[in-house]
Every structure is written in C-alpha cells, then in structure tokens.
Design a protein around this motif. Structure first.
Motif, PDB file in Angstrom:
ATOM      1  N   GLU A   1      39.135  31.047  34.028  1.00  0.00           N
ATOM      2  CA  GLU A   1      40.077  30.249  34.809  1.00  0.00           C
ATOM      3  C   GLU A   1      40.055  30.689  36.264  1.00  0.00           C
ATOM      4  N   GLU A   2      40.898  30.030  37.046  1.00  0.00           N
ATOM      5  CA  GLU A   2      40.927  30.311  38.476  1.00  0.00           C
ATOM      6  C   GLU A   2      41.551  31.667  38.771  1.00  0.00           C
ATOM      7  N   ILE A   3      42.575  32.028  38.031  1.00  0.00           N
ATOM      8  CA  ILE A   3      43.328  33.242  38.370  1.00  0.00           C
ATOM      9  C   ILE A   3      43.066  34.394  37.415  1.00  0.00           C
ATOM     10  N   GLU A   4      42.237  34.186  36.423  1.00  0.00           N
ATOM     11  CA  GLU A   4      42.009  35.212  35.407  1.00  0.00           C
ATOM     12  C   GLU A   4      41.480  36.535  35.962  1.00  0.00           C
ATOM     13  N   PRO A   5      40.479  36.533  36.855  1.00  0.00           N
ATOM     14  CA  PRO A   5      39.982  37.826  37.349  1.00  0.00           C
ATOM     15  C   PRO A   5      41.062  38.648  38.058  1.00  0.00           C
ATOM     16  N   VAL A   6      41.892  37.987  38.825  1.00  0.00           N
ATOM     17  CA  VAL A   6      42.955  38.693  39.549  1.00  0.00           C
ATOM     18  C   VAL A   6      43.980  39.246  38.565  1.00  0.00           C
ATOM     19  N   LEU A   7      44.375  38.451  37.578  1.00  0.00           N
ATOM     20  CA  LEU A   7      45.361  38.910  36.601  1.00  0.00           C
ATOM     21  C   LEU A   7      44.807  40.052  35.744  1.00  0.00           C
ATOM     22  N   MET A   8      43.530  39.991  35.403  1.00  0.00           N
ATOM     23  CA  MET A   8      42.932  41.072  34.622  1.00  0.00           C
ATOM     24  C   MET A   8      42.892  42.367  35.436  1.00  0.00           C
ATOM     25  N   ASP A   9      42.587  42.265  36.723  1.00  0.00           N
ATOM     26  CA  ASP A   9      42.592  43.438  37.590  1.00  0.00           C
ATOM     27  C   ASP A   9      43.993  44.040  37.657  1.00  0.00           C
ATOM     28  N   MET A  10      45.001  43.187  37.807  1.00  0.00           N
ATOM     29  CA  MET A  10      46.381  43.674  37.857  1.00  0.00           C
ATOM     30  C   MET A  10      46.795  44.270  36.516  1.00  0.00           C
ATOM     31  N   ALA A  11      46.344  43.690  35.420  1.00  0.00           N
ATOM     32  CA  ALA A  11      46.668  44.225  34.094  1.00  0.00           C
ATOM     33  C   ALA A  11      46.046  45.610  33.910  1.00  0.00           C
ATOM     34  N   ASN A  12      44.828  45.791  34.407  1.00  0.00           N
ATOM     35  CA  ASN A  12      44.187  47.105  34.320  1.00  0.00           C
ATOM     36  C   ASN A  12      44.921  48.130  35.178  1.00  0.00           C
ATOM     37  N   ARG A  13      45.367  47.707  36.366  1.00  0.00           N
ATOM     38  CA  ARG A  13      46.147  48.608  37.219  1.00  0.00           C
ATOM     39  C   ARG A  13      47.470  48.956  36.553  1.00  0.00           C
ATOM     40  N   MET A  14      48.069  47.986  35.849  1.00  0.00           N
ATOM     41  CA  MET A  14      49.332  48.226  35.147  1.00  0.00           C
ATOM     42  C   MET A  14      49.120  49.251  34.039  1.00  0.00           C
ATOM     43  N   LYS A  15      48.028  49.109  33.295  1.00  0.00           N
ATOM     44  CA  LYS A  15      47.720  50.041  32.212  1.00  0.00           C
ATOM     45  C   LYS A  15      47.529  51.455  32.765  1.00  0.00           C
ATOM     46  N   ASP A  16      46.837  51.554  33.896  1.00  0.00           N
ATOM     47  CA  ASP A  16      46.639  52.864  34.527  1.00  0.00           C
ATOM     48  C   ASP A  16      47.972  53.470  34.963  1.00  0.00           C
TER      49      ASP A  16
END
Length: 70
Positions: free
Chosen positions: A1-16
């Motif tokens: 999708e259009e926003i998936e890469p950004v949301l996945m990056d933020m999700a990884n930062r959240m996990k960290d």
C-alpha cells in the motif's frame, strides 16, 4: 500500500522502544518514547487522509480499526 513502508518502520521503532531497558529510569521516562512514536503514527495517518488526501476513507478506517492510530 501507499503508507505501509512508513507504518512498518514506525512499528519496528515502537518494538525497539518497548524492548529498551528501563532500569534506573522513572516510569514516565521509560514510556515517553512509546507515547511519542504512537502519536507520530496517529499524526501520519491523519495527515495522509485529511491533509494530503493520499489514502482512501476505507484505508483510513481500516488503520483506525486495527489500532494503527487514534
């Protein structure tokens, strides 16, 4: 999708941020990075829908239903 890469990056930062050691920190100091990233995700989704018109209404509703933002 259009926003998936950004949301996945933020999700990884959240996990960290969640897994970061918090020994020696007060509770507000430990959870502040988590709140900041969550707010950033919510703001990104809001701006993509309302300000930039990059995503559809159903994608916006889906993101809210799945708790990607508030």
């Amino acid at each position: 999708e259009e926003i998936e890469p950004v949301l996945m990056d933020m999700a990884n930062r959240m996990k960290d941020a969640e897994n970061e050691p918090h020994e020696g920190k007060r509770k507000p100091e430990a959870v502040w990075p988590i709140y900041r990233i969550h707010h950033e995700m919510s703001r990104y989704i809001y701006e993509a829908f309302y300000k930039k018109k990059e995503i559809s209404r159903e994608l916006y509703d889906y993101c809210l239903r799945e708790k990607w933002g508030d």
